[in-house]
Every structure is written in C-alpha cells, then in structure tokens.
Scaffold this motif. Structure first.
Motif, PDB file in Angstrom:
ATOM      1  N   THR A 195      -1.116   8.271   2.914  1.00 18.48           N
ATOM      2  CA  THR A 195      -2.000   9.227   3.132  1.00 18.48           C
ATOM      3  C   THR A 195      -3.420  10.133   2.769  1.00 18.48           C
ATOM      4  O   THR A 195      -3.761   9.854   2.283  1.00 18.48           O
ATOM      5  CB  THR A 195      -1.190  10.450   2.608  1.00 18.48           C
ATOM      6  OG1 THR A 195       0.255   9.971   2.826  1.00 18.48           O
ATOM      7  CG2 THR A 195      -1.383  11.884   3.772  1.00 18.48           C
ATOM      8  N   PRO A 196      -4.083  10.414   4.654  1.00 14.59           N
ATOM      9  CA  PRO A 196      -5.579  10.971   4.338  1.00 14.59           C
ATOM     10  C   PRO A 196      -5.705  11.302   3.197  1.00 14.59           C
ATOM     11  O   PRO A 196      -5.355  12.683   2.621  1.00 14.59           O
ATOM     12  CB  PRO A 196      -5.499  11.260   5.505  1.00 14.59           C
ATOM     13  CG  PRO A 196      -4.128  10.630   6.110  1.00 14.59           C
ATOM     14  CD  PRO A 196      -3.004  10.865   5.906  1.00 14.59           C
ATOM     15  N   LEU A 197      -6.779  11.422   2.395  1.00 18.16           N
ATOM     16  CA  LEU A 197      -7.347  11.744   0.935  1.00 18.16           C
ATOM     17  C   LEU A 197      -8.386  12.437   2.110  1.00 18.16           C
ATOM     18  O   LEU A 197      -9.137  13.053   3.046  1.00 18.16           O
ATOM     19  CB  LEU A 197      -7.637  11.300   0.292  1.00 18.16           C
ATOM     20  CG  LEU A 197      -7.410   9.919   0.012  1.00 18.16           C
ATOM     21  CD1 LEU A 197      -8.216   8.775  -1.063  1.00 18.16           C
ATOM     22  CD2 LEU A 197      -6.070  10.662  -1.189  1.00 18.16           C
ATOM     23  N   THR A 198      -9.000  13.805   0.754  1.00 22.23           N
ATOM     24  CA  THR A 198      -9.461  14.644   1.219  1.00 22.23           C
ATOM     25  C   THR A 198     -10.593  14.611   0.239  1.00 22.23           C
ATOM     26  O   THR A 198     -10.722  14.910  -0.692  1.00 22.23           O
ATOM     27  CB  THR A 198      -9.072  16.669   0.530  1.00 22.23           C
ATOM     28  OG1 THR A 198      -7.520  16.771   0.886  1.00 22.23           O
ATOM     29  CG2 THR A 198      -9.542  17.431   1.211  1.00 22.23           C
ATOM     30  N   PRO A 199     -11.897  14.560   0.811  1.00 14.98           N
ATOM     31  CA  PRO A 199     -13.281  13.643  -0.112  1.00 14.98           C
ATOM     32  C   PRO A 199     -13.281  14.725  -0.669  1.00 14.98           C
ATOM     33  O   PRO A 199     -13.192  16.228   0.065  1.00 14.98           O
ATOM     34  CB  PRO A 199     -14.284  13.485   1.395  1.00 14.98           C
ATOM     35  CG  PRO A 199     -12.987  12.992   2.656  1.00 14.98           C
ATOM     36  CD  PRO A 199     -11.861  14.051   2.840  1.00 14.98           C
TER      37      PRO A 199
ATOM     38  N   SER B 259     -13.173   9.199   0.061  1.00 11.37           N
ATOM     39  CA  SER B 259     -13.227   9.194   2.212  1.00 11.37           C
ATOM     40  C   SER B 259     -12.109   9.477   1.959  1.00 11.37           C
ATOM     41  O   SER B 259     -11.073   9.545   1.193  1.00 11.37           O
ATOM     42  CB  SER B 259     -14.095   8.157   3.612  1.00 11.37           C
ATOM     43  OG  SER B 259     -13.082   6.918   1.817  1.00 11.37           O
ATOM     44  N   ASP B 260     -11.495   9.583   3.091  1.00 14.77           N
ATOM     45  CA  ASP B 260     -10.017   9.857   3.351  1.00 14.77           C
ATOM     46  C   ASP B 260      -8.984   8.432   3.217  1.00 14.77           C
ATOM     47  O   ASP B 260      -8.048   8.391   3.537  1.00 14.77           O
ATOM     48  CB  ASP B 260      -9.895  10.451   4.643  1.00 14.77           C
ATOM     49  CG  ASP B 260     -10.003   9.030   6.159  1.00 14.77           C
ATOM     50  OD1 ASP B 260     -11.301   7.780   5.962  1.00 14.77           O
ATOM     51  OD2 ASP B 260      -9.590   9.415   7.019  1.00 14.77           O
ATOM     52  N   ARG B 261      -9.689   7.689   3.102  1.00 13.78           N
ATOM     53  CA  ARG B 261      -9.161   6.136   2.128  1.00 13.78           C
ATOM     54  C   ARG B 261      -9.897   5.337   1.421  1.00 13.78           C
ATOM     55  O   ARG B 261      -9.341   4.616   0.684  1.00 13.78           O
ATOM     56  CB  ARG B 261      -9.116   5.133   3.892  1.00 13.78           C
ATOM     57  CG  ARG B 261      -8.864   6.039   5.087  1.00 13.78           C
ATOM     58  CD  ARG B 261      -8.671   5.068   6.419  1.00 13.78           C
ATOM     59  NE  ARG B 261      -8.222   5.247   7.708  1.00 13.78           N
ATOM     60  CZ  ARG B 261      -7.740   4.763   8.447  1.00 13.78           C
ATOM     61  NH1 ARG B 261      -8.031   3.396   8.768  1.00 13.78           N
ATOM     62  NH2 ARG B 261      -7.938   5.016   9.913  1.00 13.78           N
TER      63      ARG B 261
ATOM     64  N   TYR C 206      -7.723   0.938   4.312  1.00 14.61           N
ATOM     65  CA  TYR C 206      -7.645   1.629   3.044  1.00 14.61           C
ATOM     66  C   TYR C 206      -8.048   0.779   1.795  1.00 14.61           C
ATOM     67  O   TYR C 206      -7.864  -0.848   1.554  1.00 14.61           O
ATOM     68  CB  TYR C 206      -6.369   2.029   2.599  1.00 14.61           C
ATOM     69  CG  TYR C 206      -5.594   3.110   3.808  1.00 14.61           C
ATOM     70  CD1 TYR C 206      -5.764   4.218   3.688  1.00 14.61           C
ATOM     71  CD2 TYR C 206      -5.025   2.559   4.712  1.00 14.61           C
ATOM     72  CE1 TYR C 206      -5.598   5.418   3.864  1.00 14.61           C
ATOM     73  CE2 TYR C 206      -4.871   3.817   5.515  1.00 14.61           C
ATOM     74  CZ  TYR C 206      -4.381   4.706   5.512  1.00 14.61           C
ATOM     75  OH  TYR C 206      -4.337   6.348   6.176  1.00 14.61           O
TER      76      TYR C 206
ATOM     77  N   ALA D  77     -11.345  11.243  -4.577  1.00 14.39           N
ATOM     78  CA  ALA D  77     -11.392  11.154  -3.100  1.00 14.39           C
ATOM     79  C   ALA D  77     -12.567  10.966  -2.725  1.00 14.39           C
ATOM     80  O   ALA D  77     -13.665  11.912  -2.457  1.00 14.39           O
ATOM     81  CB  ALA D  77     -10.735  12.252  -2.189  1.00 14.39           C
TER      82      ALA D  77
ATOM     83  N   LYS E   9      -0.284  10.250  -2.645  1.00 10.92           N
ATOM     84  CA  LYS E   9      -0.964   9.112  -1.303  1.00 10.92           C
ATOM     85  C   LYS E   9      -1.313   8.323  -0.869  1.00 10.92           C
ATOM     86  O   LYS E   9      -1.487   7.908   0.589  1.00 10.92           O
ATOM     87  CB  LYS E   9      -2.304  10.388  -1.532  1.00 10.92           C
ATOM     88  CG  LYS E   9      -2.099  12.132  -1.736  1.00 10.92           C
ATOM     89  CD  LYS E   9      -2.671  12.920  -1.377  1.00 10.92           C
ATOM     90  CE  LYS E   9      -2.517  14.623  -1.129  1.00 10.92           C
ATOM     91  NZ  LYS E   9      -3.440  15.115  -1.498  1.00 10.92           N
TER      92      LYS E   9
END
Length: 367
Positions: A112-116, A173-175, A256, A171, A107
C-alpha cells in the motif's frame, strides 16, 4: 536460575508430592471413578481476524487495536472421589503492540502506498508458550452451598517466546522507508533473525483455584483464578539483545524497498524464568422461576471483558441460554446438563472474519 538446584530439589519434590497423593487417590471406592474430557479456548484480536493471524495473512482489513491473544486448553483424564488426574495440552499466546506497528506492517505486506514523512512508533511485546503435562485437581463440596477446587499442573515446555521490540520507522517515499529498533527476547525459535539454535528444555508448574457459593436458592456466585502462580524454567535458553537498522536494502520488481536488517548486539544462552499472565473470572447467576440471568467479569491481565446472559433451566441439572461478551460484541449459546457442557460465542457468523472466538466443550462419565 541455578539449574542444579532445580534438578536436585524441584523435580524430586514433584515425585515425592505425587506418591502420597497417588496412595490417597487409589484408596477411593471404585464406585466414584470416572473419566472426563475438556476443551476450552478463548481467542481475541483487536487488529485483524484470528484466522488471518494463524495463517500469517496480512491481506485482510485492519482494525484499530493493540492486543491479540489466545488461551487454549485440552485435557483428558480420570476422576476418583475428590481427585482428578489428567494429561493437559496448553497453548498460550499474548501479543501487545502499537497500532502504528500493525499499520506499518499491513501497508508494507500489501504494498500500500506510504505517506512520505509519516512516522511509526514500533512496539511489540510477545509472551508465548506451548506446553503439556499432568494436572492434578482436588475438589471438595460442603453441603449444598459451597465448593472449591485446587489444581496443580506440572508442565513441560515445547516452544516459547518472551521479550519486546521497540523503535521508530519513517516513510521516505510511497515505496521506501527506514527503521531502527532495539530488541531483547528469549526464544526457542528465532523468528526475527533466523539464528540457528538448540531448542531449550523447559519445565514448570501452574496453580488454579475455583470457588462456588450457592448463597440462596436463587443466587449463585463463582470465582476462578487460573494460572494464579505459573512459572516455566528454561535451561540454557537462547537470547538476543540487539539493535537493528535498515542500512542495507534492495528493491523488488515493483520498486518497493526490501530490507535485511543489519543487527549488532549479543546472541547468548542463559537460564530463564517465564511467567504466564494470570486469569481472574467472577460470575453471578440469579434464578427467576425457571429462568436465569448470568453476569460475568473476565480479566486476562492483558484485557478484561464483561459478559451477560439469560436462559431457561430445563430441570435441576440442565439449562440452556444465550450469552454475550459485551466488551467484544460476541454472542452465542450455552448448554449444560449433569455430564456435558457446551459454549460457543463469536462476533462474526463468518468464522474466518471473527475477531473473538470462545469455545468450551466438556464431558464426564462416572462408572
């Protein structure tokens, strides 16, 4: 390890062992002389394609899994009577990891967007060796029903890594994410923290055993133990014992997070003994008129495989067949005659996408 003892006893011992062997070998009748060549490689990855691993490419589809390894040998030499003496080149790569580690790296590399709030268990165990040396083999045939072979290799280490990493990542946040891990490993090149080191000297040995039983005209059994005893002795090998964290970070143009791990611990050098996993193979072949059925079990210690095959005996010395690695869902062709052997198995027709590759190519010639 006491390197003075190694230099004073082990190395001269190898020379003393080779002297009577050389005398015995060269007393054999010249009519039994020959040359041979062997290329034997098996690579298997559960997470991503073999080519993407060799290319360090993470822009590929990721599969669930926790092991990747490759065992490759190339040997060329001479044969005299019961003896063979060859130059051998070896590549041994063994990696065990948590699926979360592969998923997290995949990811981050592909943005790829992460899941917080998602957490990752980090784990990576690496045992790699690039070496070359001399391999001496003694083969003995008892009638037409039983034969065995024993091989002893003297190995010179070129590159190696041996150790493990473990920790946690989360994670934010998503970045953005944070991590912390412990690491303890020996190496010739520091892939984690780019420590500048003097590559160590490595010397060692490997012992192999092979048995074949022709129980009847129809049934034949085989047993092979490769690297039954294998040790590499590294003198003054670099070692890092450290705790790393993501306390410092920057952001790229896309927002990111980019981290340069902050480490605290010990960087040192010391003698080290590396062990290589043993390989145990079992096989059975049953003939039905001109046809045959093969069954096999291969244990690489890191993972085991079941194989099956069937084919046609073309004559007393030649046969051709289809083989399948049932565990890896790889299939291919086998062919052998009195002086030549070929095997190739894969799980994908597009080799760049293959998770399993199995290749054997050998040839021998008697003068």
């Amino acid at each position: 390890m006491n390197t003075a003892f190694f230099s004073a006893v082990i190395k001269p011992g190898i020379v003393l062992f080779m002297i009577p062997v050389a005398v015995a070998v060269f007393n054999v009748e010249a009519s039994t002389a020959g040359v041979y060549f062997l290329l034997d490689g098996f690579a298997h990855s559960e997470s991503k394609s073999i080519k993407s691993i060799t290319d360090s490419n993470w822009n590929v589809e990721l599969q669930p899994g926790d092991v990747s390894f490759s065992v490759d040998r190339a040997e060329i030499g001479i044969s005299l009577g019961h003896w063979q003496l060859g130059y051998i080149k070896r590549y041994d790569y063994y990696f065990e990891y948590s699926p979360e580690t592969a998923d997290g790296i995949h990811k981050v590399k592909n943005k790829t967007p992460l899941t917080p709030g998602e957490q990752y268990d980090l784990f990576l165990d690496a045992n790699t060796l690039v070496s070359d040396g001399l391999r001496l083999t003694f083969n003995q045939q008892y009638g037409t029903s039983f034969s065995y072979g024993i091989s002893v290799s003297y190995l010179r280490g070129e590159l190696f890594t041996d150790g493990a990493l473990s920790g946690q990542a989360e994670a934010l946040s998503d970045r953005e994410y944070e991590f912390g891990f412990d690491v303890d490993y020996y190496y010739s090149e520091d892939k984690l923290f780019d420590r500048v080191v003097e590559p160590p000297q490595g010397h060692g040995y490997a012992v192999d055993l092979v048995f074949d039983w022709q129980l009847s005209k129809k049934l034949k059994l085989g047993f092979q133990a490769y690297d039954l005893l294998t040790r590499m002795y590294w003198e003054n090998a670099p070692r890092t014992i450290a705790v790393a964290s993501s306390d410092t970070k920057e952001f790229d143009e896309d927002g990111y997070a980019i981290y340069n791990p902050v480490i605290s611990g010990l960087e040192t050098n010391q003698d080290y003994v590396q062990e290589i996993p043993r390989k145990i193979f079992l096989s059975a072949s049953y003939a039905i008129n001109k046809y045959f059925i093969d069954l096999a079990f291969r244990d690489y210690e890191i993972k085991s495989f079941y194989l099956a095959g069937a084919g046609l005996n073309l004559n007393d010395a030649s046969k051709i067949g289809l083989s399948c690695n049932l565990t890896a869902s790889a299939c291919g062709i086998d062919y052998s005659n009195g002086w030549f052997k070929f095997r190739f198995l894969t799980d994908e027709l597009k080799l760049q996408d293959a998770l399993t590759l199995d290749l054997l190519l050998s040839a021998s010639y008697k003068f």
